[in-house]
Scaffold this motif. Structure first.
Motif, PDB file in Angstrom:
ATOM      1  N   ILE A 171       0.810  -1.242   0.000  1.00  0.00           N
ATOM      2  CA  ILE A 171       0.000   0.000   0.000  1.00  0.00           C
ATOM      3  C   ILE A 171       0.835   1.280   0.000  1.00  0.00           C
ATOM      4  CG2 ILE A 171      -2.118  -1.017   0.950  1.00  0.00           C
ATOM      5  CD1 ILE A 171      -1.323   0.021   3.686  1.00  0.00           C
ATOM      6  N   ILE A 172       2.156   1.140   0.219  1.00  0.00           N
ATOM      7  CA  ILE A 172       2.988   2.359   0.247  1.00  0.00           C
ATOM      8  C   ILE A 172       2.870   3.198  -1.040  1.00  0.00           C
ATOM      9  CG2 ILE A 172       5.429   3.165   0.190  1.00  0.00           C
ATOM     10  CD1 ILE A 172       5.892   1.264   2.568  1.00  0.00           C
ATOM     11  N   PRO A 173       2.970   2.580  -2.247  1.00  0.00           N
ATOM     12  CA  PRO A 173       2.918   3.447  -3.447  1.00  0.00           C
ATOM     13  C   PRO A 173       1.539   4.076  -3.694  1.00  0.00           C
ATOM     14  CG  PRO A 173       3.695   1.223  -3.987  1.00  0.00           C
ATOM     15  CD  PRO A 173       3.174   1.177  -2.610  1.00  0.00           C
ATOM     16  N   LEU A 174       0.509   3.473  -3.091  1.00  0.00           N
ATOM     17  CA  LEU A 174      -0.839   3.940  -3.414  1.00  0.00           C
ATOM     18  C   LEU A 174      -1.107   5.424  -3.097  1.00  0.00           C
ATOM     19  CD1 LEU A 174      -3.126   0.888  -2.506  1.00  0.00           C
ATOM     20  CD2 LEU A 174      -2.319   1.614  -4.738  1.00  0.00           C
ATOM     21  N   PRO A 175      -0.792   5.891  -1.867  1.00  0.00           N
ATOM     22  CA  PRO A 175      -1.106   7.300  -1.578  1.00  0.00           C
ATOM     23  C   PRO A 175      -0.403   8.269  -2.517  1.00  0.00           C
ATOM     24  CG  PRO A 175      -0.455   6.150   0.412  1.00  0.00           C
ATOM     25  CD  PRO A 175      -0.233   5.210  -0.719  1.00  0.00           C
ATOM     26  N   ILE A 176       0.878   7.959  -2.878  1.00  0.00           N
ATOM     27  CA  ILE A 176       1.627   8.880  -3.736  1.00  0.00           C
ATOM     28  C   ILE A 176       0.921   9.000  -5.090  1.00  0.00           C
ATOM     29  CG2 ILE A 176       3.870   9.336  -4.835  1.00  0.00           C
ATOM     30  CD1 ILE A 176       4.922   7.255  -2.609  1.00  0.00           C
ATOM     31  N   LEU A 177       0.617   7.828  -5.657  1.00  0.00           N
ATOM     32  CA  LEU A 177      -0.044   7.868  -6.968  1.00  0.00           C
ATOM     33  C   LEU A 177      -1.472   8.406  -6.865  1.00  0.00           C
ATOM     34  CD1 LEU A 177       1.697   4.778  -8.281  1.00  0.00           C
ATOM     35  CD2 LEU A 177       1.551   6.907  -9.524  1.00  0.00           C
ATOM     36  N   ALA A 178      -2.108   8.134  -5.703  1.00  0.00           N
ATOM     37  CA  ALA A 178      -3.475   8.654  -5.523  1.00  0.00           C
ATOM     38  C   ALA A 178      -3.466  10.172  -5.562  1.00  0.00           C
ATOM     39  CB  ALA A 178      -4.049   8.180  -4.192  1.00  0.00           C
ATOM     40  N   ILE A 179      -2.408  10.775  -4.935  1.00  0.00           N
ATOM     41  CA  ILE A 179      -2.337  12.245  -4.923  1.00  0.00           C
ATOM     42  C   ILE A 179      -2.159  12.764  -6.351  1.00  0.00           C
ATOM     43  CG2 ILE A 179      -0.923  14.211  -4.154  1.00  0.00           C
ATOM     44  CD1 ILE A 179      -0.465  12.561  -1.546  1.00  0.00           C
ATOM     45  N   VAL A 180      -1.256  12.090  -7.111  1.00  0.00           N
ATOM     46  CA  VAL A 180      -1.030  12.517  -8.503  1.00  0.00           C
ATOM     47  C   VAL A 180      -2.339  12.420  -9.288  1.00  0.00           C
ATOM     48  CG1 VAL A 180       0.240  12.032 -10.614  1.00  0.00           C
ATOM     49  CG2 VAL A 180       1.372  11.785  -8.405  1.00  0.00           C
ATOM     50  N   PRO A 252      -2.460   6.217 -18.798  1.00  0.00           N
ATOM     51  CA  PRO A 252      -1.076   5.854 -18.450  1.00  0.00           C
ATOM     52  C   PRO A 252      -0.803   5.939 -16.951  1.00  0.00           C
ATOM     53  CG  PRO A 252      -1.124   7.371 -20.290  1.00  0.00           C
ATOM     54  CD  PRO A 252      -2.518   7.221 -19.848  1.00  0.00           C
ATOM     55  N   LEU A 253      -1.402   6.925 -16.282  1.00  0.00           N
ATOM     56  CA  LEU A 253      -1.177   7.045 -14.840  1.00  0.00           C
ATOM     57  C   LEU A 253      -1.730   5.833 -14.101  1.00  0.00           C
ATOM     58  CD1 LEU A 253      -1.776  10.783 -13.956  1.00  0.00           C
ATOM     59  CD2 LEU A 253       0.184   9.374 -13.347  1.00  0.00           C
ATOM     60  N   MET A 254      -2.903   5.393 -14.550  1.00  0.00           N
ATOM     61  CA  MET A 254      -3.516   4.225 -13.925  1.00  0.00           C
ATOM     62  C   MET A 254      -2.636   2.990 -14.112  1.00  0.00           C
ATOM     63  SD  MET A 254      -6.156   4.603 -12.259  1.00  0.00           S
ATOM     64  CE  MET A 254      -6.614   2.901 -12.136  1.00  0.00           C
ATOM     65  N   ILE A 255      -2.124   2.850 -15.358  1.00  0.00           N
ATOM     66  CA  ILE A 255      -1.275   1.680 -15.649  1.00  0.00           C
ATOM     67  C   ILE A 255      -0.025   1.744 -14.763  1.00  0.00           C
ATOM     68  CG2 ILE A 255       0.131   0.561 -17.447  1.00  0.00           C
ATOM     69  CD1 ILE A 255      -2.086   1.543 -19.422  1.00  0.00           C
ATOM     70  N   THR A 256       0.518   2.965 -14.618  1.00  0.00           N
ATOM     71  CA  THR A 256       1.702   3.141 -13.763  1.00  0.00           C
ATOM     72  C   THR A 256       1.374   2.760 -12.332  1.00  0.00           C
ATOM     73  OG1 THR A 256       2.121   5.058 -15.132  1.00  0.00           O
ATOM     74  CG2 THR A 256       3.538   4.792 -13.208  1.00  0.00           C
ATOM     75  N   LEU A 257       0.199   3.236 -11.883  1.00  0.00           N
ATOM     76  CA  LEU A 257      -0.211   2.966 -10.502  1.00  0.00           C
ATOM     77  C   LEU A 257      -0.281   1.465 -10.238  1.00  0.00           C
ATOM     78  CD1 LEU A 257      -1.478   3.910  -7.800  1.00  0.00           C
ATOM     79  CD2 LEU A 257      -3.642   4.114  -8.960  1.00  0.00           C
ATOM     80  N   LEU A 294      -7.574  -2.524  -5.545  1.00  0.00           N
ATOM     81  CA  LEU A 294      -7.471  -1.271  -4.777  1.00  0.00           C
ATOM     82  C   LEU A 294      -7.269  -0.044  -5.664  1.00  0.00           C
ATOM     83  CD1 LEU A 294      -5.310  -2.031  -1.629  1.00  0.00           C
ATOM     84  CD2 LEU A 294      -7.764  -1.710  -1.789  1.00  0.00           C
ATOM     85  N   THR A 295      -6.613  -0.269  -6.823  1.00  0.00           N
ATOM     86  CA  THR A 295      -6.244   0.912  -7.611  1.00  0.00           C
ATOM     87  C   THR A 295      -7.461   1.688  -8.137  1.00  0.00           C
ATOM     88  OG1 THR A 295      -5.742  -0.718  -9.261  1.00  0.00           O
ATOM     89  CG2 THR A 295      -3.896   0.530  -8.412  1.00  0.00           C
ATOM     90  N   TRP A 296      -8.478   0.988  -8.593  1.00  0.00           N
ATOM     91  CA  TRP A 296      -9.626   1.733  -9.135  1.00  0.00           C
ATOM     92  C   TRP A 296     -10.316   2.592  -8.073  1.00  0.00           C
ATOM     93  CZ3 TRP A 296      -9.974   3.255 -13.768  1.00  0.00           C
ATOM     94  CH2 TRP A 296      -9.408   2.503 -14.782  1.00  0.00           C
ATOM     95  N   PRO A 297     -10.574   2.025  -6.861  1.00  0.00           N
ATOM     96  CA  PRO A 297     -11.154   2.897  -5.840  1.00  0.00           C
ATOM     97  C   PRO A 297     -10.266   4.099  -5.520  1.00  0.00           C
ATOM     98  CG  PRO A 297     -11.271   0.632  -5.130  1.00  0.00           C
ATOM     99  CD  PRO A 297     -10.503   0.640  -6.409  1.00  0.00           C
ATOM    100  N   VAL A 298      -8.932   3.851  -5.505  1.00  0.00           N
ATOM    101  CA  VAL A 298      -8.019   4.965  -5.209  1.00  0.00           C
ATOM    102  C   VAL A 298      -8.154   6.031  -6.297  1.00  0.00           C
ATOM    103  CG1 VAL A 298      -5.579   5.617  -5.124  1.00  0.00           C
ATOM    104  CG2 VAL A 298      -6.385   3.645  -3.857  1.00  0.00           C
ATOM    105  N   ALA A 299      -8.200   5.558  -7.558  1.00  0.00           N
ATOM    106  CA  ALA A 299      -8.309   6.514  -8.662  1.00  0.00           C
ATOM    107  C   ALA A 299      -9.643   7.250  -8.625  1.00  0.00           C
ATOM    108  CB  ALA A 299      -8.166   5.773  -9.986  1.00  0.00           C
TER     109      ALA A 299
END
Ligand SMILES: Nc1ncnc2c1ncn2[C@@H]1O[C@H](COP(=O)(O)OP(=O)(O)OP(=O)(O)O)[C@@H](O)[C@H]1O
Length: 586
Positions: A171-180, A252-257, A294-299
């Motif tokens: 879950i560490i990378p999630l908040p960073i990418l969520a902010i972006v 692309p951001l989603m794919i990166t996330l 998790l990524t879709w809810p974050v996005a």
């Protein structure tokens, strides 16, 4: 977001829908989150075969069971997700319906001053755009928030149970990418709002062009309009391109996330597997699937938060308007006294609040039941204002207006307006059939009454010339009536209402003198038992009246009967001889 608290009453009203939606969401999440676990277990079965812990035929049987379970769980999760959407989205449609009705009902209660202060486009957008933005909050935004919160909590609990260490790394990378992603979503929203504004500019410009087409053609203004339209269309194209550019970043951001989080899981999970901290490669696969979940809810956080912001701005606008009290208050809503029609104006002075024009100064007159009053005078002298005050479109500050010896403010407003039939200066007809336009005055009138009213208004023979006769559709989708025909349909509408008081505001101005004579003759019979006020610029409309008032600059400068006034020097006598000589010329 205190504006949105206004919607609490709807959440309370639809609490069962809401609770059911939340319960279904929780159950649906349990089912959908179980699938990665089953996939992990399936991989473990394969591993066990390779390690010879179980036989290959046992493994095959187990795999079939797992796959059947996966199919079953996915199916149930799909059905529950469908039911969740149905429950919560249907609830939001109910709220939208209620809110639209509430707004519309409030619109109808507000008086003319409110409509003068607000532009039609703005009022329309409140009832359509603002209400639907609020619906997006009640429906999708609330649904995604519940869904995301529940999914997030359950996934973390699931993952934590399997491996707390791998959970942290996942879950560490999630908040960073969520902010972006949040910032990209905000940018998309900003640009999309600007683009929408340009679209609505283009559409209102085209609307204006369509309504003014006759004038544009007559003045040969097509090239100038073309230029203006091109300039607007160019601006909206630029805005749309800038929006597309930002939107293109989203994928692309989603794919990166997803990619970064999955790589972390593979790397850390792999290391843990090698070090013996986790027992199966299946766990890594399980975690990768959770990361995907998790990524879709974050996005969606960015999207949901902008939905909430938009809804709260819209609800603020709606609240401002829903809190606007009508200036004209119905002080006797339960009064059922039947109105007879005796009218009395006592020293009435009235100033329009917005223009500060004093339209009436110290006006006094009285009319008994069944009498007719004609009001004449130059344009802008205050004639129509008298009619507006009688129907309480505005309340007066000085003087008194009485109906049957009671101040009109103490009468039931609905009763008062129902007792009055008004034919306004600009006849307004709805985009509907001629029959329905006349019936507007009395919904229950049978067809023979409609025909009779049209005959008395001298419009029947015109209507019979149309192919569809009384079923002819008027307005945008149908035919356009001439000014005089419109006025006569409007007169028929008032006749059919059969009111106690008839107000005719210069309603024969577009009718030729011969037809005017005929209508006036018919009106004499119709209005015999009704109190009638005729506002006009023409002597024929006034000559049979019991009383005539001449207004100038908001004051009564002459009053009397036709015979008295043609023998007195002044406006009426001059008008009489002027119109008499015009008739001679004819
Ligand atoms: N809704 C309004 N808001 C502000 N001022 C108004 C409004 N209606 C009329 N007035 C002003 O009040 C004055 C009287 O207007 P009114 O319409 O009563 O005159 P009128 O005698 O009926 O004119 P006409 O013969 O042209 O219909 C005018 O100066 C007009 O500009």
């Amino acid at each position: 977001m205190k504006e949105l608290q206004y919607l609490n009453k709807y959440f309370i009203k639809y609490k069962y829908h809401f609770l059911l939606g939340v319960i279904i969401t929780i159950v649906a999440q349990f089912f959908s989150l179980y699938t990665p676990k089953l996939i992990g277990e399936s991989i473990k079965v394969i591993e066990d075969t390779l390690n010879n812990t179980i036989t290959s035929s046992q493994a095959k049987d187990l795999l079939v069971v797992k796959i059947l379970k996966i199919i079953g769980f996915t199916l149930v999760a799909g059905i529950l997700t469908f039911l969740m959407r149905q429950t919560l989205i249907v609830m939001s449609r109910h709220v939208e319906f209620d809110l639209k009705n509430e707004v519309f009902k409030h619109y109808e209660q507000l008086d003319l001053n409110f409509y003068k202060r607000n532009r039609t486009g703005d009022l329309m957008s409140r009832i359509s755009e603002d209400v639907s933005k609020v619906r997006m909050y009640v429906g999708p935004a609330v649904m995604y928030t519940i869904n995301t919160t529940i999914r997030f909590s359950l996934v973390i609990i699931y993952m934590y149970n399997v491996s707390p260490k791998l959970t942290w790394y996942t879950i560490i990378p999630l908040p960073i990418l969520a902010i972006v992603i949040f910032y990209v979503s905000v940018e998309i929203n900003k640009k999309s709002t600007i683009f929408q504004q340009y679209l609505s500019k283009v559409s209102s410009f085209s609307q204006e062009i369509f309504s003014g087409l006759r004038v544009i053609k007559a003045y040969a203004l097509e090239p100038q309009n073309q230029e203006r339209m091109e300039a607007l269309a160019y601006e909206s194209k630029t805005k749309s391109m800038s929006l597309s550019k930002t939107q293109a970043l989203f994928g692309p951001l989603m794919i990166t996330l997803i990619g970064v989080s999955s790589l972390v899981v593979i790397y850390i999970g792999g290391k843990m597997y090698i070090d013996g901290e986790i027992k199966s490669v299946g766990t890594i696969a399980e975690f990768i699937l959770y990361v995907n979940m998790l990524t879709w809810p974050v996005a969606s956080i960015g999207w949901v938060s902008s939905l909430i912001q938009e809804a709260s701005a819209s609800q603020k606008r709606l609240n401002e308007f829903l809190n606007t009290e009508p200036e004209i208050k119905n002080l006797a809503p339960n009064d059922t006294t039947a109105i007879q029609g005796k009218i009395e104006f006592k020293n009435v002075t009235f100033t329009y609040s917005d223009t500060q024009i004093t339209a009436l100064k110290n006006i006094s007159f009285s009319l008994n039941v069944g009498e007719t009053l004609a009001i004449l005078g130059k344009t802008g002298s205050g004639k129509s204002t008298i009619l507006s005050l009688l129907t309480r479109q505005y309340d007066i500050e000085k003087g008194e207006i009485n109906l049957d010896n009671t101040n009109i403010r103490s009468l039931n407003l609905q009763n008062l307006r129902q007792a009055i039939g008004i034919v306004p200066q600009d006849a307004f007809l709805f985009s509907d059939t001629i029959e329905n336009n006349i019936k507007f005055g009395n919904e229950n009138a049978p067809f023979n009454m409609i025909e009779d009213a049209a005959k008395k208004a001298e419009v029947h023979h015109n209507i019979m010339q149309f192919n569809q006769q009384y079923q002819t559709v008027l307005g945008e989708r149908g035919i356009t009536l001439s000014g005089g025909q419109k006025q006569r349909v409007s007169i028929a509408r008032a006749i059919i209402k059969n009111p106690k008081i008839m107000l005719l505001d210069d309603c024969l101005s577009a009718v030729d003198t011969e037809t005017e004579e005929k209508i006036l003759q018919n009106l004499i019979n119709i209005t015999q038992s009704k109190t009638t006020i005729i506002v006009s610029h023409r002597v024929p409309s006034a000559k049979n009246a019991d009383k005539i008032l001449i207004l100038e600059d908001g004051q009564i400068i002459q009053e009397g009967t036709h015979n008295q006034l043609i023998n007195t020097e002044g406006y009426y006598k001059e008008l009489y001889y002027k119109q008499l000589s015009e008739k001679e010329i004819e």
